[in-house]
Design a protein around this motif. Structure first.
Motif, PDB file in Angstrom:
ATOM      1  N   ILE A  51      27.203  41.583  47.637  1.00 24.90           N
ATOM      2  CA  ILE A  51      28.185  42.563  47.163  1.00 24.90           C
ATOM      3  C   ILE A  51      28.976  43.093  48.351  1.00 24.90           C
ATOM      4  N   ALA A  52      30.269  42.864  48.343  1.00 24.61           N
ATOM      5  CA  ALA A  52      31.140  43.322  49.432  1.00 24.61           C
ATOM      6  C   ALA A  52      31.579  44.766  49.179  1.00 24.61           C
ATOM      7  N   PHE A  53      32.126  45.381  50.212  1.00 25.31           N
ATOM      8  CA  PHE A  53      32.606  46.760  50.146  1.00 25.31           C
ATOM      9  C   PHE A  53      34.010  46.789  50.733  1.00 25.31           C
ATOM     10  N   LEU A  54      34.971  47.310  49.976  1.00 23.06           N
ATOM     11  CA  LEU A  54      36.367  47.368  50.420  1.00 23.06           C
ATOM     12  C   LEU A  54      36.866  48.808  50.310  1.00 23.06           C
ATOM     13  N   SER A  55      37.509  49.295  51.378  1.00 23.07           N
ATOM     14  CA  SER A  55      38.011  50.676  51.368  1.00 23.07           C
ATOM     15  C   SER A  55      39.243  50.772  52.252  1.00 23.07           C
ATOM     16  N   TYR A  56      39.890  51.934  52.185  1.00 21.17           N
ATOM     17  CA  TYR A  56      40.856  52.271  53.216  1.00 21.17           C
ATOM     18  C   TYR A  56      40.082  52.521  54.505  1.00 21.17           C
ATOM     19  N   SER A  82      31.253  34.013  50.362  1.00 18.85           N
ATOM     20  CA  SER A  82      30.034  34.693  50.794  1.00 18.85           C
ATOM     21  C   SER A  82      29.672  35.900  49.922  1.00 18.85           C
ATOM     22  N   PHE A  83      30.484  36.211  48.914  1.00 24.64           N
ATOM     23  CA  PHE A  83      30.142  37.321  48.016  1.00 24.64           C
ATOM     24  C   PHE A  83      30.551  36.980  46.582  1.00 24.64           C
ATOM     25  N   THR A  84      29.885  37.629  45.639  1.00 26.84           N
ATOM     26  CA  THR A  84      30.180  37.403  44.215  1.00 26.84           C
ATOM     27  C   THR A  84      30.732  38.659  43.549  1.00 26.84           C
ATOM     28  N   ALA A  85      30.645  39.789  44.225  1.00 23.19           N
ATOM     29  CA  ALA A  85      31.137  41.044  43.672  1.00 23.19           C
ATOM     30  C   ALA A  85      31.637  41.920  44.809  1.00 23.19           C
ATOM     31  N   ILE A  86      32.486  42.905  44.463  1.00 20.00           N
ATOM     32  CA  ILE A  86      33.023  43.778  45.489  1.00 20.00           C
ATOM     33  C   ILE A  86      33.227  45.182  44.909  1.00 20.00           C
ATOM     34  N   LEU A  87      32.738  46.171  45.642  1.00 19.05           N
ATOM     35  CA  LEU A  87      32.929  47.571  45.288  1.00 19.05           C
ATOM     36  C   LEU A  87      34.124  48.096  46.089  1.00 19.05           C
ATOM     37  N   VAL A  88      35.135  48.620  45.397  1.00 22.05           N
ATOM     38  CA  VAL A  88      36.380  49.044  46.034  1.00 22.05           C
ATOM     39  C   VAL A  88      36.536  50.554  45.830  1.00 22.05           C
ATOM     40  N   THR A  89      36.809  51.294  46.897  1.00 22.07           N
ATOM     41  CA  THR A  89      36.731  52.754  46.834  1.00 22.07           C
ATOM     42  C   THR A  89      37.932  53.436  46.180  1.00 22.07           C
ATOM     43  N   ALA A  90      38.887  52.678  45.649  1.00 17.85           N
ATOM     44  CA  ALA A  90      40.012  53.273  44.920  1.00 17.85           C
ATOM     45  C   ALA A  90      40.551  52.239  43.934  1.00 17.85           C
ATOM     46  N   ASP A  91      40.867  52.682  42.724  1.00 15.79           N
ATOM     47  CA  ASP A  91      41.415  51.769  41.715  1.00 15.79           C
ATOM     48  C   ASP A  91      42.703  51.112  42.192  1.00 15.79           C
ATOM     49  N   TYR A  92      43.552  51.895  42.837  1.00 16.44           N
ATOM     50  CA  TYR A  92      44.828  51.375  43.313  1.00 16.44           C
ATOM     51  C   TYR A  92      44.606  50.193  44.249  1.00 16.44           C
ATOM     52  N   LEU A  93      43.646  50.325  45.158  1.00 12.84           N
ATOM     53  CA  LEU A  93      43.308  49.249  46.087  1.00 12.84           C
ATOM     54  C   LEU A  93      42.645  48.090  45.348  1.00 12.84           C
ATOM     55  N   ALA A  94      41.813  48.401  44.352  1.00 12.90           N
ATOM     56  CA  ALA A  94      41.143  47.355  43.574  1.00 12.90           C
ATOM     57  C   ALA A  94      42.163  46.512  42.809  1.00 12.90           C
ATOM     58  N   MET A  95      43.177  47.155  42.257  1.00 16.28           N
ATOM     59  CA  MET A  95      44.197  46.414  41.509  1.00 16.28           C
ATOM     60  C   MET A  95      45.062  45.568  42.442  1.00 16.28           C
ATOM     61  N   GLN A  96      45.309  46.065  43.647  1.00 13.39           N
ATOM     62  CA  GLN A  96      46.014  45.255  44.648  1.00 13.39           C
ATOM     63  C   GLN A  96      45.183  44.025  44.999  1.00 13.39           C
ATOM     64  N   LEU A  97      43.877  44.218  45.143  1.00 16.78           N
ATOM     65  CA  LEU A  97      42.990  43.109  45.476  1.00 16.78           C
ATOM     66  C   LEU A  97      42.984  42.054  44.369  1.00 16.78           C
ATOM     67  N   ILE A  98      42.846  42.492  43.127  1.00 18.14           N
ATOM     68  CA  ILE A  98      42.821  41.549  42.005  1.00 18.14           C
ATOM     69  C   ILE A  98      44.115  40.746  41.959  1.00 18.14           C
ATOM     70  N   ARG A 111      36.445  31.846  40.399  1.00 21.67           N
ATOM     71  CA  ARG A 111      35.150  32.212  40.953  1.00 21.67           C
ATOM     72  C   ARG A 111      34.479  33.365  40.215  1.00 21.67           C
ATOM     73  N   LYS A 112      35.239  33.980  39.284  1.00 25.64           N
ATOM     74  CA  LYS A 112      34.722  35.128  38.526  1.00 25.64           C
ATOM     75  C   LYS A 112      34.128  36.195  39.456  1.00 25.64           C
ATOM     76  N   ILE A 113      34.975  36.649  40.379  1.00 20.87           N
ATOM     77  CA  ILE A 113      34.557  37.697  41.299  1.00 20.87           C
ATOM     78  C   ILE A 113      34.550  39.032  40.557  1.00 20.87           C
ATOM     79  N   SER A 114      33.427  39.714  40.577  1.00 19.10           N
ATOM     80  CA  SER A 114      33.307  41.016  39.907  1.00 19.10           C
ATOM     81  C   SER A 114      33.883  42.115  40.796  1.00 19.10           C
ATOM     82  N   VAL A 115      34.619  43.043  40.178  1.00 16.62           N
ATOM     83  CA  VAL A 115      35.272  44.122  40.918  1.00 16.62           C
ATOM     84  C   VAL A 115      35.027  45.446  40.192  1.00 16.62           C
ATOM     85  N   ILE A 116      34.629  46.468  40.957  1.00 14.31           N
ATOM     86  CA  ILE A 116      34.528  47.831  40.431  1.00 14.31           C
ATOM     87  C   ILE A 116      35.341  48.753  41.332  1.00 14.31           C
ATOM     88  N   GLY A 117      36.155  49.617  40.720  1.00 16.10           N
ATOM     89  CA  GLY A 117      36.965  50.569  41.476  1.00 16.10           C
ATOM     90  C   GLY A 117      36.454  51.990  41.336  1.00 16.10           C
TER      91      GLY A 117
END
Length: 343
Positions: free
Chosen positions: A191-196, A244-260, A272-278
């Motif tokens: 599980i990856a972690f993405l933030s500002y 190297s990851f199957t899911a990612i936790l993103v600390t803001a919806d705005y950033l999560a939608m940019q990522l998607i 790859r069906k990468i799971s994303v939570i914002g």
């Protein structure tokens, strides 16, 4: 013709003080007939009192400063977090007869400039870290409501030493722990972690979410892989290491939608069906394609609550400093997939 209180007073045949008292709802000794006449003249000329002039003769300016802390020189109003907090504040401010002035805080000089140039009844400070909390606390005497400001426990445990300071926070540790654990329950271990960008040594929203994310992994016997920690500047790196990851936790919806959007453009989101939570559950999260699974924080309600607290302090109904903790809720939609290697 410029209409002044003096001219309204002359036309109504009353004193300037009487007109001022009617405008400020302090005309207890003025007859109803005179009040009605004065209000008719005000309406006829569409008169609006000068707030700066009133501030010179009154203790209240009816001006609230909304301070956003940021590492960036410009405040991004396209970010729904910024606009939703502002909308909540403005709703209550307008209802209560206050005006808001917005300022982006990036340095000590910004705080000094505010002190020199404006007379505020109170401030709402968003996202301040420990260092900037200390700066603003020492240099500004008016009441302050801090939103999303995580500081030393010593402050929270000794609020009597910080008069007119109020804190409105989400439990960001658990707000991150819960969705991380949900991903683990869905079979994800990478599980990856993405933030500002953030400083792990400075207590703050992202830092608390990162600690919550790490704690959930550790509680389930999963080691934290520092190679899976990304910031907004790392989209290309994230893409090159996506195996190297199957899911990612993103600390803001705005950033999560940019990522998607970025992952779709590069043909790997669905493949790859990468799971994303914002985080936040902004207005557009449910309209994303696919609808975004997220942590609901209700930033609009947070803005409303902050302004309500500040008004109650200004009018004297609330006197003791206080910490308000808001709950979060995991909203499950369509961006989390069951991992096929789930044990």
């Amino acid at each position: 013709m410029k209409i002044t209180i003096k001219k309204i007073a002359e036309e109504a045949g009353v004193s300037v003080t009487t007109v001022s008292n009617v405008i400020n709802n302090k005309a207890n000794r003025v007859s109803d007939e005179k009040k009605e006449l004065i209000n008719q003249i005000i309406k006829k000329y569409d008169y609006s009192p000068n707030m700066n002039a009133r501030a010179l003769v009154q203790s209240s300016s009816h001006l609230i400063g909304l301070l956003y802390f940021s590492e960036r020189p410009r405040l991004d109003f396209t970010d729904p977090f910024v606009s939703e907090v502002l909308e909540g504040i403005e709703r209550v401010a307008k209802e209560k007869g206050f005006f808001t002035l917005i300022h982006n805080i990036t340095s000590q000089q910004d705080i000094e400039d505010i002190q020199k140039n404006w007379k505020f009844d109170g401030l709402i400070a968003v996202g301040f870290n420990q260092a900037f909390f200390e700066l603003i606390n020492e240099s500004i005497s008016v009441p302050i409501v801090f939103i999303d400001t995580h500081i030393d426990e010593r402050v929270y445990n000794n609020l009597h030493e910080y008069p007119d300071r109020y804190f409105l926070n989400t439990d960001d540790f658990n707000a991150a722990y819960k969705p991380t654990e949900y991903l683990i329950q869905k079979g994800h271990e990478q599980i990856a972690f993405l933030s500002y960008d953030f400083d792990l040594t400075q207590s703050g929203v992202v830092q608390q979410r990162y600690i919550g994310y790490m704690s959930a992994l550790n509680a389930h016997g999963i080691d934290v892989d520092e190679k899976l920690i990304f910031t907004e500047e790392d989209f290309d790196l994230l893409l090159s290491t996506s195996e190297s990851f199957t899911a990612i936790l993103v600390t803001a919806d705005y950033l999560a939608m940019q990522l998607i959007h970025f992952l779709k453009e590069n043909k790997i989101f669905y493949e790859r069906k990468i799971s994303v939570i914002g985080f936040d559950d902004i207005k557009y999260a449910a309209l994303n394609d696919p609808p975004l699974t997220t942590v609901r924080l209700d930033q609009l309600a947070k803005g409303q609550k902050a302004m309500e607290i500040l008004v109650s302090v200004i009018d004297g109904t609330k006197k003791d400093s206080e910490v308000f903790n808001l709950n979060s809720e995991l909203v499950i939609r369509k961006t989390v997939y069951e991992h096929k290697n789930k044990k």
